[in-house]
Scaffold this active site. Sequence first.
Site, mmCIF file in Angstrom:
data_model
loop_
_atom_site.group_PDB
_atom_site.id
_atom_site.type_symbol
_atom_site.label_atom_id
_atom_site.label_comp_id
_atom_site.label_asym_id
_atom_site.label_seq_id
_atom_site.Cartn_x
_atom_site.Cartn_y
_atom_site.Cartn_z
ATOM 1 N N TRP A 1 -17.592 16.874 13.023
ATOM 2 C CA TRP A 1 -16.851 16.762 11.728
ATOM 3 C C TRP A 1 -17.526 17.085 10.499
ATOM 4 O O TRP A 1 -18.503 17.333 10.274
ATOM 5 C CB TRP A 1 -16.792 14.734 11.324
ATOM 6 C CG TRP A 1 -15.656 14.344 12.233
ATOM 7 C CD1 TRP A 1 -14.665 15.000 12.987
ATOM 8 C CD2 TRP A 1 -15.553 12.915 12.478
ATOM 9 N NE1 TRP A 1 -13.935 13.989 13.677
ATOM 10 C CE2 TRP A 1 -14.506 12.683 13.261
ATOM 11 C CE3 TRP A 1 -16.333 11.794 11.882
ATOM 12 C CZ2 TRP A 1 -14.143 11.496 13.854
ATOM 13 C CZ3 TRP A 1 -15.662 10.395 12.275
ATOM 14 C CH2 TRP A 1 -14.743 10.274 13.228
ATOM 15 N N GLU B 1 -5.974 -3.761 1.070
ATOM 16 C CA GLU B 1 -6.125 -4.826 2.130
ATOM 17 C C GLU B 1 -7.378 -5.704 1.800
ATOM 18 O O GLU B 1 -7.395 -6.734 2.691
ATOM 19 C CB GLU B 1 -6.293 -4.169 3.545
ATOM 20 C CG GLU B 1 -4.981 -3.584 3.923
ATOM 21 C CD GLU B 1 -4.650 -2.136 3.545
ATOM 22 O OE1 GLU B 1 -5.174 -1.787 2.225
ATOM 23 O OE2 GLU B 1 -3.903 -1.365 4.140
ATOM 24 N N LYS C 1 -12.299 18.842 11.855
ATOM 25 C CA LYS C 1 -13.089 18.916 13.163
ATOM 26 C C LYS C 1 -13.240 20.303 13.389
ATOM 27 O O LYS C 1 -12.226 20.899 13.972
ATOM 28 C CB LYS C 1 -12.086 18.081 14.021
ATOM 29 C CG LYS C 1 -13.163 17.436 15.167
ATOM 30 C CD LYS C 1 -12.529 16.157 15.945
ATOM 31 C CE LYS C 1 -13.435 15.500 16.470
ATOM 32 N NZ LYS C 1 -13.028 14.282 17.458
ATOM 33 N N THR D 1 1.051 -1.183 0.006
ATOM 34 C CA THR D 1 -0.148 0.131 -0.037
ATOM 35 C C THR D 1 0.956 1.270 0.181
ATOM 36 O O THR D 1 2.085 1.228 0.662
ATOM 37 C CB THR D 1 -0.911 -0.049 1.165
ATOM 38 O OG1 THR D 1 0.002 0.066 2.481
ATOM 39 C CG2 THR D 1 -1.760 -1.185 1.505
HETATM 40 P P1 AMP Z 1 -6.032 1.599 -2.093
HETATM 41 O O1 AMP Z 1 -5.431 0.770 -1.009
HETATM 42 O O2 AMP Z 1 -4.744 2.650 -2.980
HETATM 43 O O3 AMP Z 1 -6.867 1.122 -2.927
HETATM 44 O O4 AMP Z 1 -6.632 2.919 -1.338
HETATM 45 C C1 AMP Z 1 -7.832 2.489 -0.603
HETATM 46 C C2 AMP Z 1 -8.528 3.486 -0.071
HETATM 47 O O5 AMP Z 1 -8.927 4.583 -1.237
HETATM 48 C C3 AMP Z 1 -9.780 3.418 0.677
HETATM 49 O O6 AMP Z 1 -9.594 3.258 1.956
HETATM 50 C C4 AMP Z 1 -10.668 4.708 0.429
HETATM 51 O O7 AMP Z 1 -9.749 5.935 1.511
HETATM 52 C C5 AMP Z 1 -10.037 5.203 -0.997
HETATM 53 N N1 AMP Z 1 -11.043 5.074 -1.834
HETATM 54 C C6 AMP Z 1 -11.139 4.037 -2.840
HETATM 55 N N2 AMP Z 1 -12.379 4.035 -3.335
HETATM 56 C C7 AMP Z 1 -12.865 5.105 -3.061
HETATM 57 C C8 AMP Z 1 -14.304 5.510 -3.390
HETATM 58 N N3 AMP Z 1 -14.881 5.221 -4.382
HETATM 59 N N4 AMP Z 1 -14.630 6.621 -2.762
HETATM 60 C C9 AMP Z 1 -13.854 7.339 -1.892
HETATM 61 N N5 AMP Z 1 -12.629 6.706 -1.459
HETATM 62 C C10 AMP Z 1 -12.208 5.720 -2.183
#
Ligand code: AMP
Length: 547
Positions: free
Chosen positions: A442, A329, A437, A185
């Site tokens: 929030w 994850e 905040k 990640t």
């Molecule tokens: P990744 O592991 O790079 O896919 O990132 C995961 C994170 O991307 C999630 O925990 C979210 O914070 C963000 N994320 C993924 N898809 C969306 C979505 N459709 N809307 C908002 N945030 C998203």
Amino acid sequence: MLGLMQEWPLLCQRIIDHAAICHPDREVVTRSVEGPIHRTNYGQIRRRALKVAQRLDRDSIVLGDRVATLAWNTWRHLEIWYGIMGIGAVCHTINPRLFPEQIAWIINHARDRVIFADITFVPLLEKLAPQLEVIERFVILTDRSNMPVTSLRGAIAYEDWIDSVDGDFAWKLFDENTAAGLCYTSGTTGNPKGVLYSHRSNVLHSLMTAQADVLGLSCNDTVLPVVPLFHANSWGLAFHAPMVGSKIVFPGAKLDGASVYELLWDEKVTFTAGVPTVWLMLQQYMESNSLRLPALRDLTIGGAAPPPAMIEAFERMGICARQGWGMTEMGPVGSIGSLKPPFADLTGAEKIAQLSSQGFSPFLVEMKITDESGEKLPHDGKAYGRLKVRGPSVAKAYYGLNDEILDKEGYFDTGDVATIDEHAYMRITDRSKDVIKSGGEWISSIEVENAAIAHPSVQEAAAIAVSHPKWGERPLLIVQLNPNMETTRADILSFLEGKIAKWWMPDDVVMDSIPHTATGKIRKSELRERYRNHLLPSASVRPATVK
Ligand code: AMP
């Protein structure tokens, strides 16, 4: 008493076997990194994947060894993907957009023995080579005629490398819980963390995404995965498409609006998926050239929240843009914004509002929201809290780390803040570390941003917290304007009036460029740093440092 059914381990290589048996001629088309369009099919992909496996086996790569790829979406990447997994080695897909020092760090952390790299990345690897502790072999994804001159020790062209074996080889058999893939990640702080997928989690994830209300591809679909194989397990598409026999169209290294449009049009693509930044380029290209894509039935947007204005723009062009939410994850799909019966007939603004939700979780993903103390919050669409998930394709630990990452009920904290309504639709309001905040309450940065992006001059918007002497934090809105567009702070603020709660109104607006992470998310940590000492007009004294 145990059931009397066959032991048939859920192994990834069985997916490409199935594709080669049932859909051998189904095409895999690529805009090659070298330039020309390349065409192959599942039958050939499997034959060459077996050669990859045979050659790795000959090179003494064994069960559990890590083998890396630094590559765009191409047919060769797919062959390697299955070739590595088919002998029980671990396919470590590296995101080339990470900082070079992070790339070196994760290669060493994973202890990758072999790396397959596109010609594009040879100069990068040459720079990193002195730091790479365990790489024994560099295989460059090209043929001899396109092989660059390189200082990489023992580098060999991929086509020569696989031609040294005859393909008379059988996949290895092993337990379905064996590791299959490794994906780090791209956290904005600290070292990246490795998520280690198993064969079982990948196969189950594919069956999950094959549900009609999730990705639901079929053998009649043509899929263009804009999402890279190196981003979050390719959102499962490298498994789901061959599992059902969809034709695949790989875009290679060219992801600009014109190049993606050309492939979508020429190959009559029916399904595509990627992050909002790529779709913004496609949207602008299509709008400025008055283009349409009649074959495209589904454009899935994930990885970051797409603004409703984008969903609406595609809707106007006759394309159904759905949201997908998930994370590395999770394998990674966690929810999809399909429209259920009460919403399926919606039109206009109501439809866009529903499509702007991150959707509901499919079977095999369970979700809850909790307060800070871990108490469950109601699914009423109002209460917002930390979003937690569990299921057979959700991580239970990070590779090489001993930290406990699950709560007592086995849920993983996603780091997102969300609401879930009575219809099970989930809406992300923020990353927990990005929330604003104000006076103890929030403010959803995503909602403020979505409202701002609807302004015709605004290309992208980011709302961040800035310290405030009275309220603790107040929102600062940073907007990146469309090329050749102008506007003023006052104009943006009056545009937002009535679209968001009064107390959510940004205290200030600045025009600036917006930076992104390696996976297309707004890099808010950098913006917070940039505007650390920003003096809000509403603050009578210069604010204290923001964390
Ligand atoms: P990744 O592991 O790079 O896919 O990132 C995961 C994170 O991307 C999630 O925990 C979210 O914070 C963000 N994320 C993924 N898809 C969306 C979505 N459709 N809307 C908002 N945030 C998203």
